[in-house]
Design an enzyme around this catalytic site. Structure first.
Site, PDB file in Angstrom:
ATOM      1  N   ARG A  91       0.830  -1.201   0.000  1.00 25.63           N
ATOM      2  CA  ARG A  91       0.000   0.000   0.000  1.00 25.63           C
ATOM      3  C   ARG A  91       0.866   1.254   0.000  1.00 25.63           C
ATOM      4  O   ARG A  91       0.522   2.277  -0.590  1.00 25.63           O
ATOM      5  CB  ARG A  91      -0.924  -0.010   1.215  1.00 25.63           C
ATOM      6  CG  ARG A  91      -1.940  -1.153   1.229  1.00 25.63           C
ATOM      7  CD  ARG A  91      -2.742  -1.153   2.517  1.00 25.63           C
ATOM      8  NE  ARG A  91      -3.724  -2.231   2.571  1.00 25.63           N
ATOM      9  CZ  ARG A  91      -3.502  -3.404   3.126  1.00 25.63           C
ATOM     10  NH1 ARG A  91      -2.310  -3.676   3.655  1.00 25.63           N
ATOM     11  NH2 ARG A  91      -4.443  -4.323   3.161  1.00 25.63           N
ATOM     12  N   ASP A 151      -9.782  -4.414   8.595  1.00 26.78           N
ATOM     13  CA  ASP A 151      -8.863  -5.364   9.229  1.00 26.78           C
ATOM     14  C   ASP A 151      -9.488  -5.957  10.493  1.00 26.78           C
ATOM     15  O   ASP A 151      -9.367  -7.153  10.770  1.00 26.78           O
ATOM     16  CB  ASP A 151      -7.553  -4.662   9.593  1.00 26.78           C
ATOM     17  CG  ASP A 151      -6.966  -3.895   8.429  1.00 26.78           C
ATOM     18  OD1 ASP A 151      -6.181  -4.479   7.674  1.00 26.78           O
ATOM     19  OD2 ASP A 151      -7.309  -2.708   8.281  1.00 26.78           O
ATOM     20  N   ARG A 154     -12.067  -8.447   9.531  1.00 29.56           N
ATOM     21  CA  ARG A 154     -11.414  -9.704   9.138  1.00 29.56           C
ATOM     22  C   ARG A 154     -11.002 -10.505  10.369  1.00 29.56           C
ATOM     23  O   ARG A 154     -11.167 -11.737  10.417  1.00 29.56           O
ATOM     24  CB  ARG A 154     -10.190  -9.407   8.274  1.00 29.56           C
ATOM     25  CG  ARG A 154     -10.511  -8.933   6.867  1.00 29.56           C
ATOM     26  CD  ARG A 154      -9.282  -8.391   6.150  1.00 29.56           C
ATOM     27  NE  ARG A 154      -9.545  -8.143   4.735  1.00 29.56           N
ATOM     28  CZ  ARG A 154      -8.836  -7.324   3.968  1.00 29.56           C
ATOM     29  NH1 ARG A 154      -7.790  -6.675   4.497  1.00 29.56           N
ATOM     30  NH2 ARG A 154      -9.147  -7.157   2.705  1.00 29.56           N
TER      31      ARG A 154
END
Length: 317
Positions: A91, A151, A154
């Protein structure tokens, strides 16, 4: 009734932007959605396609392709435009390229007279949120990045699978950079009403090695998905809707978004993922949770990596 409706302007109608728009319509969060893209025909086509599904939506809604002038009365401008992460690329590799793109986008939005809230999704999201804040001149409370919301989702999903518990009853946070230096806050993780440590110590079939493997899969999830299908977009699209609802419905919900630190966690002048209270005014408060010594060291490292990676953006700004 005063006739006021919630308007969201989405800039960038790629896979992430359209996943957000599709989820927004299906959850009936706003009354007006404007699509803007450098490819005007693409934006028009997406608006047409989305409109054809409105008869099945849970509530009435207007969707159209527009221009930056449509930002003036908007409550929220969501930016998903920019270059996407490619296989083998981190990223942070996108910093300089997307900073140039963002300066132009944010400048055009502000020229319209926009005085609402920015929500940034483009990677590297922490740095792009900082660029948006600096370029816009808006208060820090009204410039927010998606941060580690995805995140954390997840992590909740994978822990739910591991413990065989509904992910909605898992309370767990990822904080730090939305990227390779993020960290799980195990010290504040609970499964329902029980602390994670309590469950691990009570049941011999669970262990900390498994937890580390779960975190690694969370941290590297984007790489795995990109290798398989070229991009990630459904999860982030739904994450953006969750943040949007918290803001526009004045929920005072706690989500791990990218926020500006002014002394919290011992750091200042940086945007990074941390739990915060969100409402109609944006960030009501950054929540400074007590970290273990290991977690604090990991967070400090994450901040330092972001600072070093911001250098190309600061030169452009």
């Amino acid at each position: 009734m005063n006739g006021k409706v919630n308007r969201v302007v989405l800039i960038g109608t790629g896979a992430v932007g359209c996943s957000y728009a599709y989820s927004l319509i299906n959850q009936g969060v706003v009354e007006e959605l404007v699509l803007i893209d450098v490819n005007e025909l693409r934006a028009e086509g997406e608006a047409m396609d989305l409109n054809h599904g409105l008869p099945f939506a849970p509530s009435a809604m207007r969707v159209w392709s527009g221009t930056y002038k449509d930002c003036q009365p908007a409550d929220l401008v969501v930016i998903s435009a920019g270059l996407a992460q490619k296989p083998g690329e981190t990223r942070l590799d996108l910093v300089a390229k997307n900073t140039v793109i963002f300066k132009e986008i944010v400048t055009n939005v502000m020229k319209s007279g926009f005085d609402g809230i920015f929500l940034v999704a483009t990677n590297p999201v922490d740095i792009m949120t900082y660029v948006t804040w600096k370029t816009s001149g808006l208060p820090k409370e009204r410039v927010i990045g998606s941060g580690t919301t995805l995140d954390s989702a997840r992590l909740r999903y994978m822990l739910g699978d591991y413990f065989e518990i509904d992910a909605r009853n898992i309370h767990a946070y990822i904080i730090g950079e939305h990227g390779d230096t993020e960290l799980p806050v195990w010290s504040h993780t609970t499964i329902g009403v029980e602390k994670l440590d309590t469950i691990i110590n009570r049941n011999g079939s669970y262990n900390t090695n498994d937890l580390e493997r779960i975190f690694e899969n969370v941290r590297d999830a984007a790489y795995h998905i990109i290798d398989r299908k070229g991009a990630t977009f459904y999860g982030i699209g739904m994450s953006l809707v969750r943040i949007t609802r918290a803001i526009l419905q004045n929920e005072n919900s706690i989500l791990p978004v990218s926020v500006y630190l002014e002394g919290e966690y011992g750091h200042s002048d940086v945007y990074i993922g941390a739990p915060a209270i969100l409402n109609r005014n944006g960030i009501r408060q950054v929540i400074e949770i007590e970290l273990t010594e290991k977690e604090k060291q990991q967070f400090d490292h994450s901040v330092e990596v972001l600072r070093q990676s911001m250098a190309p953006s600061l030169k452009i700004l």
